[in-house]
Scaffold this motif. Structure first.
Motif, mmCIF file in Angstrom:
data_model
loop_
_atom_site.group_PDB
_atom_site.id
_atom_site.type_symbol
_atom_site.label_atom_id
_atom_site.label_comp_id
_atom_site.label_asym_id
_atom_site.label_seq_id
_atom_site.Cartn_x
_atom_site.Cartn_y
_atom_site.Cartn_z
ATOM 1 N N GLY A 197 -89.905 0.854 -28.297
ATOM 2 C CA GLY A 197 -90.530 2.132 -28.629
ATOM 3 C C GLY A 197 -91.581 2.186 -29.497
ATOM 4 O O GLY A 197 -91.431 1.383 -30.437
ATOM 5 N N ASP A 198 -92.485 2.986 -29.431
ATOM 6 C CA ASP A 198 -93.586 2.980 -30.458
ATOM 7 C C ASP A 198 -93.699 4.544 -30.769
ATOM 8 O O ASP A 198 -93.735 5.456 -30.191
ATOM 9 C CB ASP A 198 -94.920 2.981 -29.697
ATOM 10 C CG ASP A 198 -96.161 2.907 -30.684
ATOM 11 O OD1 ASP A 198 -95.937 3.120 -31.927
ATOM 12 O OD2 ASP A 198 -97.290 2.800 -30.165
ATOM 13 N N PRO A 199 -93.372 4.610 -32.130
ATOM 14 C CA PRO A 199 -93.283 5.835 -32.779
ATOM 15 C C PRO A 199 -94.580 6.763 -32.494
ATOM 16 O O PRO A 199 -94.354 7.988 -32.609
ATOM 17 C CB PRO A 199 -93.111 5.695 -34.356
ATOM 18 C CG PRO A 199 -92.539 4.230 -34.437
ATOM 19 C CD PRO A 199 -93.173 3.323 -33.247
ATOM 20 N N VAL A 200 -95.710 6.207 -32.747
ATOM 21 C CA VAL A 200 -96.903 6.617 -32.613
ATOM 22 C C VAL A 200 -97.044 7.414 -31.261
ATOM 23 O O VAL A 200 -97.234 8.801 -31.126
ATOM 24 C CB VAL A 200 -98.090 6.009 -33.057
ATOM 25 C CG1 VAL A 200 -99.502 6.782 -32.748
ATOM 26 C CG2 VAL A 200 -98.146 5.544 -34.398
ATOM 27 N N ILE A 245 -83.348 8.170 -34.263
ATOM 28 C CA ILE A 245 -83.507 7.042 -33.268
ATOM 29 C C ILE A 245 -84.107 7.534 -32.048
ATOM 30 O O ILE A 245 -84.810 6.673 -31.340
ATOM 31 C CB ILE A 245 -81.892 6.765 -32.844
ATOM 32 C CG1 ILE A 245 -81.056 6.333 -34.098
ATOM 33 C CG2 ILE A 245 -81.716 5.665 -31.949
ATOM 34 C CD1 ILE A 245 -79.698 6.154 -33.736
ATOM 35 N N ARG A 246 -84.294 8.596 -31.706
ATOM 36 C CA ARG A 246 -84.717 9.130 -30.495
ATOM 37 C C ARG A 246 -86.212 8.854 -30.664
ATOM 38 O O ARG A 246 -87.042 8.719 -29.604
ATOM 39 C CB ARG A 246 -84.611 10.559 -30.019
ATOM 40 C CG ARG A 246 -82.923 10.831 -29.550
ATOM 41 C CD ARG A 246 -83.072 12.364 -29.078
ATOM 42 N NE ARG A 246 -83.233 13.416 -30.038
ATOM 43 C CZ ARG A 246 -84.302 14.008 -30.053
ATOM 44 N NH1 ARG A 246 -85.161 13.910 -29.245
ATOM 45 N NH2 ARG A 246 -84.452 14.995 -31.108
ATOM 46 N N GLN A 277 -76.456 14.076 -37.020
ATOM 47 C CA GLN A 277 -77.333 14.413 -36.166
ATOM 48 C C GLN A 277 -78.676 14.309 -36.637
ATOM 49 O O GLN A 277 -79.483 13.732 -35.780
ATOM 50 C CB GLN A 277 -77.000 16.115 -36.001
ATOM 51 C CG GLN A 277 -78.179 16.824 -35.247
ATOM 52 C CD GLN A 277 -78.088 16.674 -33.788
ATOM 53 O OE1 GLN A 277 -77.026 15.934 -33.536
ATOM 54 N NE2 GLN A 277 -78.703 17.224 -33.154
ATOM 55 N N LEU A 278 -79.065 14.158 -37.992
ATOM 56 C CA LEU A 278 -80.336 13.630 -38.088
ATOM 57 C C LEU A 278 -80.479 12.420 -38.025
ATOM 58 O O LEU A 278 -81.767 12.006 -37.487
ATOM 59 C CB LEU A 278 -80.599 13.786 -39.864
ATOM 60 C CG LEU A 278 -81.736 13.576 -40.473
ATOM 61 C CD1 LEU A 278 -82.827 14.729 -40.138
ATOM 62 C CD2 LEU A 278 -81.756 13.632 -41.945
ATOM 63 N N PHE A 279 -79.547 11.309 -38.093
ATOM 64 C CA PHE A 279 -79.710 10.084 -37.806
ATOM 65 C C PHE A 279 -79.966 9.778 -36.280
ATOM 66 O O PHE A 279 -80.813 8.942 -35.862
ATOM 67 C CB PHE A 279 -78.664 9.287 -38.114
ATOM 68 C CG PHE A 279 -78.548 7.735 -37.947
ATOM 69 C CD1 PHE A 279 -79.617 6.974 -38.714
ATOM 70 C CD2 PHE A 279 -77.844 7.205 -37.038
ATOM 71 C CE1 PHE A 279 -79.686 5.428 -38.821
ATOM 72 C CE2 PHE A 279 -78.018 5.774 -36.845
ATOM 73 C CZ PHE A 279 -78.961 4.981 -37.464
ATOM 74 N N TYR A 325 -91.696 10.517 -40.209
ATOM 75 C CA TYR A 325 -92.975 10.677 -39.200
ATOM 76 C C TYR A 325 -92.858 12.032 -38.518
ATOM 77 O O TYR A 325 -93.849 12.620 -38.128
ATOM 78 C CB TYR A 325 -92.677 9.471 -38.222
ATOM 79 C CG TYR A 325 -92.740 8.186 -38.698
ATOM 80 C CD1 TYR A 325 -93.130 7.943 -40.065
ATOM 81 C CD2 TYR A 325 -92.417 6.959 -37.929
ATOM 82 C CE1 TYR A 325 -93.242 6.766 -40.528
ATOM 83 C CE2 TYR A 325 -92.532 5.670 -38.332
ATOM 84 C CZ TYR A 325 -92.800 5.510 -39.699
ATOM 85 O OH TYR A 325 -92.940 4.276 -40.283
ATOM 86 N N GLU A 326 -91.679 12.367 -37.771
ATOM 87 C CA GLU A 326 -91.341 13.565 -37.149
ATOM 88 C C GLU A 326 -91.450 14.742 -37.648
ATOM 89 O O GLU A 326 -92.250 15.795 -37.284
ATOM 90 C CB GLU A 326 -90.051 13.412 -36.275
ATOM 91 C CG GLU A 326 -89.885 14.604 -35.364
ATOM 92 C CD GLU A 326 -88.448 14.428 -34.560
ATOM 93 O OE1 GLU A 326 -88.601 15.138 -33.520
ATOM 94 O OE2 GLU A 326 -87.715 13.614 -34.839
ATOM 95 N N TYR A 327 -90.944 14.963 -38.975
ATOM 96 C CA TYR A 327 -90.863 16.160 -39.746
ATOM 97 C C TYR A 327 -91.745 16.438 -40.815
ATOM 98 O O TYR A 327 -92.415 17.366 -41.275
ATOM 99 C CB TYR A 327 -89.580 16.164 -40.361
ATOM 100 C CG TYR A 327 -88.180 16.467 -39.426
ATOM 101 C CD1 TYR A 327 -87.894 17.825 -38.759
ATOM 102 C CD2 TYR A 327 -87.460 15.334 -39.014
ATOM 103 C CE1 TYR A 327 -86.800 18.004 -38.195
ATOM 104 C CE2 TYR A 327 -86.460 15.623 -38.465
ATOM 105 C CZ TYR A 327 -86.082 16.887 -37.889
ATOM 106 O OH TYR A 327 -85.321 16.929 -36.856
ATOM 107 N N LYS A 328 -92.682 15.220 -41.050
ATOM 108 C CA LYS A 328 -93.743 14.999 -42.236
ATOM 109 C C LYS A 328 -93.295 15.786 -43.331
ATOM 110 O O LYS A 328 -94.054 16.390 -44.123
ATOM 111 C CB LYS A 328 -94.811 15.831 -41.669
ATOM 112 C CG LYS A 328 -95.518 15.311 -40.248
ATOM 113 C CD LYS A 328 -96.703 16.040 -39.973
ATOM 114 C CE LYS A 328 -97.418 15.392 -38.635
ATOM 115 N NZ LYS A 328 -96.464 15.035 -37.475
#
Length: 343
Positions: A51-54, A303-304, A297-299, A101-104
């Motif tokens: 997977g690519d986070p971007v 991962i997703r 749950q945060l972890f 990355y997701e929550y900034k």
């Protein structure tokens, strides 16, 4: 003669103190080496995930390739792997786990918000599992082959062999409102109700939300403590001091509670401290099933994506906690058991 005895005793105690200090320093050095290896493994382990986070973060936003490159540059993912690794090590040594990355937001802030919920759930489950396992293990080991021994050991082994996610889903199906055969008794999601009352009612509301996830965690782990305690008590039953205590006319329950159980508890210390380390990390499976807002749950959410910084930060916190608790368990066991000190 009276003055010489304390002086001689002080001289005799110095080697013991120095030996204990050397032992503790050796364990601390081993823990630091383990943490260093974990830091290295943490970085490269999650880079192997697909997977690519971007691209995952850009879903539904119709970003151009140029915008994707800018986002990759903002996250630092355009750097080479060695450069990213050196940056990660430098930040970790400064106790900076980076920005999600997701929550900034800073990873430390996210961990700080979630760790309270995790400690509440897993800490409560640990206390219940340890208490239940030690109590049942002591009684089962004191009278091996009895009905209580066979029943408690069989039930604990069955529950221990059940996958955590399966048991959690089963409880979810049974108690889910409008679906399960026993709906509405216990909440199946979250840590609190939307319309939760204030004061003591709020505490009861959280307690009701804890029942199912806590029951799941206790059911699958308490067998460890039961089996270790049962084995330890079995070893103590035939010891001379137990026979002497019985010969003095003490009641059987008193012999077990005051003499056998305190000595049998020593092997359980290491296991308890190991589980304390895992308390910080919570239970990813249980928290994900019951939507418990903790570190597990945060972890799972990290991962997703995959959110490398968030995964690294939570995983590093969990592993370091386990290492520190294992080290502390070795030192405490060294203090409690004179046989280990003399070895």
């Amino acid at each position: 003669m009276t003055v010489a005895q304390p002086a001689a005793q002080a001289i005799d105690e110095r080697p013991a103190r120095h030996g204990m200090l050397r032992y503790a320093l050796g364990k601390a050095g081993g823990a630091l080496l383990s943490i260093a290896m974990v830091i290295v493994a943490t970085f490269f382990l999650f880079r192997l995930l697909p997977g690519d986070p971007v691209r995952a973060l850009a879903q539904g936003r119709n970003m151009t390739p140029e915008q994707l490159d800018l986002e990759r540059h903002r996250l630092g993912l355009d750097k080479s792997l060695p450069e990213q690794f050196l940056q990660f090590v430098g930040q970790t040594l400064r106790f900076d786990l980076g920005t999600s990355y997701e929550y900034k937001r800073p990873v430390l802030d996210l961990i700080g918000e979630r760790i309270g919920s995790t400690l509440l759930l897993t800490g409560t489950a640990l206390v219940m599992a340890v208490s239940l396992g030690i109590w049942q293990g002591a009684r089962a080991g004191w009278k091996p082959g009895s009905r209580f021994d066979k029943f408690s050991t069989a039930i604990s082994l069955v529950l221990w062999s059940v996958p955590t996610f399966w048991l959690g889903l089963l409880l979810l199906m049974v108690f889910a409102a409008g679906v399960g055969p026993i709906p509405g008794i216990f909440p199946t999601r979250g840590i609190e109700s939307v319309d939760a009352p204030d004061g003591f009612g709020y505490v009861l509301d959280i307690a009701k939300h804890m029942v199912l996830p806590c029951l799941t965690m206790v059911a699958v782990v308490y067998a460890q403590y039961l089996l270790v305690m049962r084995s330890s008590v079995l070893d103590e039953v035939g010891q001379d001091y137990v026979t002497t205590a019985r010969a003095k006319g003490l009641r059987d329950d008193d012999v077990r509670r005051k003499h056998a159980v305190p000595n049998a508890l020593l092997p359980t210390v290491t296991l308890v401290f190991m589980r304390i380390g895992f308390v910080v990390g919570g239970a990813v499976t249980v928290e994900a099933i019951f939507s418990w807002p903790g570190l597990g749950q945060l972890f799972y959410e990290a991962i997703r994506v995959p959110d490398f910084t968030l995964m690294q930060g939570t995983f590093l916190l969990i592993t370091v906690s386990v290492i520190l608790m294992n080290t502390l368990a070795d030192v405490v066991y060294h203090l409690l058991d004179p046989r280990v000190r003399s070895a």
